[in-house]
Design a protein around this motif. Structure first.
Motif, PDB file in Angstrom:
ATOM      1  N   GLY A 150      49.314  12.984  17.202  1.00 53.06           N
ATOM      2  CA  GLY A 150      49.276  14.517  17.966  1.00 53.06           C
ATOM      3  C   GLY A 150      48.034  14.285  19.273  1.00 53.06           C
ATOM      4  O   GLY A 150      48.371  14.833  20.130  1.00 53.06           O
ATOM      5  N   VAL A 151      46.844  14.044  18.549  1.00 53.65           N
ATOM      6  CA  VAL A 151      45.769  13.971  19.473  1.00 53.65           C
ATOM      7  C   VAL A 151      45.791  12.975  20.616  1.00 53.65           C
ATOM      8  O   VAL A 151      45.618  13.211  21.821  1.00 53.65           O
ATOM      9  CB  VAL A 151      44.296  13.980  18.866  1.00 53.65           C
ATOM     10  CG1 VAL A 151      43.011  13.780  19.858  1.00 53.65           C
ATOM     11  CG2 VAL A 151      44.072  14.848  17.984  1.00 53.65           C
ATOM     12  N   GLY A 152      46.408  11.960  20.107  1.00 51.80           N
ATOM     13  CA  GLY A 152      46.645  10.668  21.188  1.00 51.80           C
ATOM     14  C   GLY A 152      47.706  10.924  22.214  1.00 51.80           C
ATOM     15  O   GLY A 152      47.505  10.795  23.211  1.00 51.80           O
ATOM     16  N   GLY A 153      48.639  11.405  21.722  1.00 53.45           N
ATOM     17  CA  GLY A 153      49.817  12.197  22.598  1.00 53.45           C
ATOM     18  C   GLY A 153      49.490  13.029  23.577  1.00 53.45           C
ATOM     19  O   GLY A 153      49.824  13.113  24.766  1.00 53.45           O
ATOM     20  N   LEU A 154      48.363  13.945  23.076  1.00 51.95           N
ATOM     21  CA  LEU A 154      48.008  14.961  24.046  1.00 51.95           C
ATOM     22  C   LEU A 154      47.230  14.652  24.954  1.00 51.95           C
ATOM     23  O   LEU A 154      47.213  15.091  26.196  1.00 51.95           O
ATOM     24  CB  LEU A 154      47.237  16.163  23.287  1.00 51.95           C
ATOM     25  CG  LEU A 154      46.700  17.329  23.692  1.00 51.95           C
ATOM     26  CD1 LEU A 154      47.937  18.062  24.611  1.00 51.95           C
ATOM     27  CD2 LEU A 154      46.082  18.320  22.871  1.00 51.95           C
ATOM     28  N   LEU A 155      46.249  13.740  24.588  1.00 51.84           N
ATOM     29  CA  LEU A 155      45.441  12.894  25.407  1.00 51.84           C
ATOM     30  C   LEU A 155      46.310  12.190  26.595  1.00 51.84           C
ATOM     31  O   LEU A 155      45.630  12.513  27.835  1.00 51.84           O
ATOM     32  CB  LEU A 155      44.261  12.105  24.829  1.00 51.84           C
ATOM     33  CG  LEU A 155      43.130  12.467  24.430  1.00 51.84           C
ATOM     34  CD1 LEU A 155      42.231  11.393  23.142  1.00 51.84           C
ATOM     35  CD2 LEU A 155      42.114  12.986  25.563  1.00 51.84           C
ATOM     36  N   ALA A 156      47.163  11.299  26.008  1.00 56.23           N
ATOM     37  CA  ALA A 156      48.019  10.698  27.017  1.00 56.23           C
ATOM     38  C   ALA A 156      48.615  11.812  28.387  1.00 56.23           C
ATOM     39  O   ALA A 156      48.606  11.498  29.524  1.00 56.23           O
ATOM     40  CB  ALA A 156      49.048   9.773  26.442  1.00 56.23           C
ATOM     41  N   LEU A 157      49.077  12.769  27.731  1.00 56.07           N
ATOM     42  CA  LEU A 157      49.854  13.932  28.345  1.00 56.07           C
ATOM     43  C   LEU A 157      48.845  14.258  29.442  1.00 56.07           C
ATOM     44  O   LEU A 157      49.194  14.543  30.712  1.00 56.07           O
ATOM     45  CB  LEU A 157      50.465  14.889  27.578  1.00 56.07           C
ATOM     46  CG  LEU A 157      51.253  15.941  28.464  1.00 56.07           C
ATOM     47  CD1 LEU A 157      52.464  15.256  28.921  1.00 56.07           C
ATOM     48  CD2 LEU A 157      51.463  17.361  27.211  1.00 56.07           C
ATOM     49  N   SER A 177      44.473   4.194  20.161  1.00 55.51           N
ATOM     50  CA  SER A 177      45.689   3.239  20.362  1.00 55.51           C
ATOM     51  C   SER A 177      46.995   4.047  20.699  1.00 55.51           C
ATOM     52  O   SER A 177      47.604   3.733  21.419  1.00 55.51           O
ATOM     53  CB  SER A 177      46.104   2.661  18.851  1.00 55.51           C
ATOM     54  OG  SER A 177      44.964   1.752  18.567  1.00 55.51           O
ATOM     55  N   ALA A 178      47.298   5.504  20.021  1.00 53.61           N
ATOM     56  CA  ALA A 178      48.493   6.099  20.397  1.00 53.61           C
ATOM     57  C   ALA A 178      48.245   6.314  21.949  1.00 53.61           C
ATOM     58  O   ALA A 178      49.420   6.154  22.746  1.00 53.61           O
ATOM     59  CB  ALA A 178      48.498   7.534  19.837  1.00 53.61           C
ATOM     60  N   MET A 179      47.079   6.698  22.503  1.00 56.31           N
ATOM     61  CA  MET A 179      47.035   7.122  23.831  1.00 56.31           C
ATOM     62  C   MET A 179      47.453   5.962  24.991  1.00 56.31           C
ATOM     63  O   MET A 179      47.945   6.105  25.729  1.00 56.31           O
ATOM     64  CB  MET A 179      45.597   7.595  24.262  1.00 56.31           C
ATOM     65  CG  MET A 179      45.397   8.269  25.561  1.00 56.31           C
ATOM     66  SD  MET A 179      43.517   8.281  26.007  1.00 56.31           S
ATOM     67  CE  MET A 179      43.310   6.543  26.186  1.00 56.31           C
ATOM     68  N   LEU A 180      46.705   4.738  24.705  1.00 50.09           N
ATOM     69  CA  LEU A 180      46.891   3.584  25.045  1.00 50.09           C
ATOM     70  C   LEU A 180      48.494   3.199  25.228  1.00 50.09           C
ATOM     71  O   LEU A 180      48.482   2.512  26.269  1.00 50.09           O
ATOM     72  CB  LEU A 180      46.229   2.540  24.976  1.00 50.09           C
ATOM     73  CG  LEU A 180      44.400   2.753  25.075  1.00 50.09           C
ATOM     74  CD1 LEU A 180      43.655   1.685  24.342  1.00 50.09           C
ATOM     75  CD2 LEU A 180      44.126   2.827  26.599  1.00 50.09           C
TER      76      LEU A 180
END
Length: 344
Positions: free
Chosen positions: A242-249, A294-297
């Protein structure tokens, strides 16, 4: 005398902390600059692997470098060998994939084989899937994985050579965690296989285009189910993805408004600094923040250095795929937690 010793210990801890944060930020930002600037095949894997190495192994040695290098090359070759000869025999192919997935889950419970098991699982899920439709594409992706992985190992070795922590190596070796029993490792591996393998069979059978990321992401998330200490896995997955996807967004929208490469690197430096501080300040929560990174990258890097030969989907399509994968794993882990509590 005690006060002077305690002050010396605190100063050593501070220097160690700053050294690790600087190593993490410099390594990941430079890796992102090379991967996004040059853009070879699957270049976005380079910073993902390097960030994982730096978070998992703040203290390392020559044996660790050789093990990571062997893991990168050998596991991808195993995946390629599976994809070459048996793609015309679906039942045999799925049986081999299932057996190698089980072996990866089993190995993952040994901290020394964590990375080997992770790369083995990715290679076994991805390369045979691509080899069914296009053997040339499987070779292309396999060589991209090997090159990016070897680059990450070399960068990891150089960073530790420039900023070593040799004085802590003996203490690190003496505090090795106790491994679970063989029966426990087999049970956890079977549980993870039961959760992930039906999804793999579904994707292999229907050959859904553009959904490779979902299948691989489910495979990576299923590794977390094998960790015996991680009981509330659904909370862990919800936080990291959730946090990684939000950061990527957020970063994606900022880059759309300011499409400058230096701005991207500055933004990445800020995010790496915040995450590195959290990783090394609170070691017990390091897996959460490493998972966020990792999720964000994976999401952001896959779009910036996108290659139509691999996965040709938009940024928001990738977000949706990872949300679906996370939702499936969260639901599956919740049902397992519920079943375990009732069984006990």
């Amino acid at each position: 005398m005690k006060d002077s010793n305690s002050k010396a210990n605190r100063s050593d801890e501070q220097r160690r902390y700053y050294r690790r944060v600087i190593r993490y930020v410099v390594g990941v930002v430079v890796a992102c600059g090379l991967a996004f600037g040059i853009g070879w095949g699957l270049s976005f894997i380079f910073p993902v692997f390097l960030a994982k190495f730096l978070a998992d192994y703040p203290i390392s040695n020559r044996e660790r470098f050789l093990q990571l290098l062997l893991a990168m090359v050998l596991t991808v070759l195993i995946g390629l060998s599976v994809s070459m000869g048996v793609t015309h025999y679906p039942m045999i192919l799925l049986l081999l994939v299932g057996l190698l997935m089980f072996y990866a889950y089993y190995l993952f419970l040994d901290p020394q084989w964590n990375f080997f098991a992770t790369i083995l699982l990715i290679a076994v899920l991805l390369l045979p899937y691509l080899g069914i439709t296009n053997s040339g594409l499987a070779i292309y992706v396999g060589s991209g994985l090997i090159f990016s992985g070897v680059m990450a190992v070399i960068a990891f070795a150089v960073l530790h050579l420039l900023m070593p922590e040799e004085e802590l190596q003996q203490a690190a070796n003496s505090n090795s965690p106790e491994l679970p029993s063989q029966q426990q490792r087999v049970q956890e591996a079977i549980k993870a296989l039961i959760v992930a393998f039906p999804v793999v069979v579904f994707f292999y059978y229907f050959q859904i285009n553009g959904a490779i990321l979902t299948m691989v992401f489910i495979g990576i998330l299923s590794l977390q189910i094998t960790t015996v200490k991680s009981i509330k896995i659904s909370v862990f997955l919800l936080l990291t993805n959730g946090v990684g996807g939000l950061l990527a967004l957020v970063m994606y929208e900022l880059m759309v408004t300011t499409p400058e490469f230096l701005f991207l690197l500055a933004l990445m430096s800020l995010v790496c600094l915040v995450i590195a501080a959290q990783i090394y300040q609170q070691p017990e929560k390091a897996p959460i923040w490493a998972g966020v990174m990792s999720a964000m990258l994976v999401v952001l890097g896959g779009v910036i250095s996108s290659d139509s030969k691999f996965i040709d989907v938009s940024f928001y399509a990738r977000i949706v795929q990872i949300i679906l994968a996370s939702a499936y794993m969260i639901l599956a882990s919740f049902l397992f937690d519920l079943w375990r509590s009732r069984f006990k």
